[in-house]
Enzyme design. Sequence first.
Site, PDB file in Angstrom:
ATOM      1  N   THR A 146       9.093 -26.530 -27.775  1.00 36.99           N
ATOM      2  CA  THR A 146       8.729 -27.563 -28.746  1.00 36.99           C
ATOM      3  C   THR A 146       9.868 -28.543 -28.978  1.00 36.99           C
ATOM      4  O   THR A 146       9.700 -29.763 -28.834  1.00 36.99           O
ATOM      5  CB  THR A 146       8.347 -26.912 -30.093  1.00 36.99           C
ATOM      6  OG1 THR A 146       7.569 -25.746 -29.866  1.00 36.99           O
ATOM      7  CG2 THR A 146       7.592 -27.900 -30.966  1.00 36.99           C
ATOM      8  N   HIS A 187       2.074 -26.207 -34.917  1.00 42.61           N
ATOM      9  CA  HIS A 187       1.780 -24.999 -34.145  1.00 42.61           C
ATOM     10  C   HIS A 187       0.386 -24.462 -34.474  1.00 42.61           C
ATOM     11  O   HIS A 187       0.055 -23.336 -34.098  1.00 42.61           O
ATOM     12  CB  HIS A 187       2.792 -23.895 -34.477  1.00 42.61           C
ATOM     13  CG  HIS A 187       4.201 -24.187 -34.066  1.00 42.61           C
ATOM     14  ND1 HIS A 187       4.540 -24.681 -32.825  1.00 42.61           N
ATOM     15  CD2 HIS A 187       5.372 -24.015 -34.731  1.00 42.61           C
ATOM     16  CE1 HIS A 187       5.864 -24.821 -32.752  1.00 42.61           C
ATOM     17  NE2 HIS A 187       6.386 -24.428 -33.890  1.00 42.61           N
ATOM     18  N   MET A 221      18.314 -21.726 -30.379  1.00 40.25           N
ATOM     19  CA  MET A 221      18.250 -21.935 -28.935  1.00 40.25           C
ATOM     20  C   MET A 221      19.049 -20.814 -28.282  1.00 40.25           C
ATOM     21  O   MET A 221      20.270 -20.813 -28.319  1.00 40.25           O
ATOM     22  CB  MET A 221      18.802 -23.312 -28.565  1.00 40.25           C
ATOM     23  CG  MET A 221      17.939 -24.432 -29.103  1.00 40.25           C
ATOM     24  SD  MET A 221      18.549 -26.055 -28.627  1.00 40.25           S
ATOM     25  CE  MET A 221      17.208 -27.076 -29.255  1.00 40.25           C
ATOM     26  N   ARG A 222      18.347 -19.884 -27.669  1.00 38.82           N
ATOM     27  CA  ARG A 222      18.967 -18.634 -27.250  1.00 38.82           C
ATOM     28  C   ARG A 222      19.455 -18.690 -25.805  1.00 38.82           C
ATOM     29  O   ARG A 222      20.646 -18.684 -25.533  1.00 38.82           O
ATOM     30  CB  ARG A 222      17.949 -17.505 -27.460  1.00 38.82           C
ATOM     31  CG  ARG A 222      18.505 -16.115 -27.542  1.00 38.82           C
ATOM     32  CD  ARG A 222      17.414 -15.141 -27.953  1.00 38.82           C
ATOM     33  NE  ARG A 222      16.259 -15.248 -27.077  1.00 38.82           N
ATOM     34  CZ  ARG A 222      16.100 -14.547 -25.954  1.00 38.82           C
ATOM     35  NH1 ARG A 222      17.029 -13.677 -25.593  1.00 38.82           N
ATOM     36  NH2 ARG A 222      15.029 -14.696 -25.204  1.00 38.82           N
ATOM     37  N   GLY A 229      17.089 -20.278 -22.978  1.00 37.11           N
ATOM     38  CA  GLY A 229      16.461 -21.408 -22.299  1.00 37.11           C
ATOM     39  C   GLY A 229      16.223 -21.180 -20.823  1.00 37.11           C
ATOM     40  O   GLY A 229      16.466 -22.070 -20.006  1.00 37.11           O
TER      41      GLY A 229
END
Length: 339
Positions: free
Chosen positions: A56, A113, A295-296, A298
């Site tokens: 997203t 969502h 943001m872990r 990606g």
Amino acid sequence: MEFSTKKIDDVELNTHIVGGVRHRRQVTPRKVLQDLQTFEIRTDDVVVITYPKSGTTWMQEIVSVLRHNCDFQKADQDFMRERFMFLDHQIGNEIAPYIKAKTQPSPRLLKTHLQKHQLPPQIFAKKAKVYMYFTCMKRNTSHQTPTSSPPHHFISLHTVYSFFFQVIFVSRNPKDTAVSYFNFHLGVVDLPKYTWQDFLHSFCIGDVVYGSWFEMNAYWWSQRKQKHVLFVKYEEMHQDLSSVILKVSKFLGWPVPDGKLADIVLHCSFDSMKSNRKVNFSEHPLMNIESYPFMRKGIVGDWIHYFTKTQTEKFDELYEHKMQNTGLQFEYISKTIRV
């Protein structure tokens, strides 16, 4: 298909079910969902719709940059939650984004969502400009007799509908989505906390916040040929970001300036965005970003570190059952996977 039957204590405490879909009590109260049923969509709105943790924010940044003619400083002047109105999300006593959106100048950037039946109904109305034109056709006079009436002309009315508001739906393979969403729950203050086994079970039956991945993705995949809908896969963005940027640019009618494509690709890369405080939600009041970054990784294929062999086999069976007539398929392993 069962993976676990354990009941999670804080699910009922922190969430509620509205319209058959589980939502966060704190940020998506019933009133928000009710008010969205009368929310007016403008003809030049851009709406990014996704199931959570499907790329997203990545797509939002691409749209933001294109919206500002690839001026990165202008695009990132505000935090992402101020640029895109998250329609179904309200924090504390802040003015709800859907209320803020009513006074925003056009074109508005919107995000949601929500499942299909909880979206503003106008998203599904053929909101369009109508063009009407006439053609004049002469009657065939080859069989006329001397006593026939003079030739007649017939007027034919043609109507053309042209969509203006645009929907971008981003889809991610469900295995990576489940893993990313599981970790997201660990990092968000008000979300229920699960074991991986319990979360996977709830994900498969659609009993997680925002409901069924299968229903949402099947619906928007079925709409992919509509002129006002662009269906993009997360895996495509990971494999060839420049092509996706050009596709989005063409869809929105916001061109990429000459010589700027490489700069956009760099600016919108995962590593760049992860360090960008205007998009990484490091200052979000409900995120425990130090322990569980928004943001872990990606990547494509992180699911292999979570799914057991049995879970993989059961999930594959479930996918075939749920999506058998859709034709929607994904790449599940990337050659560039980073462990």
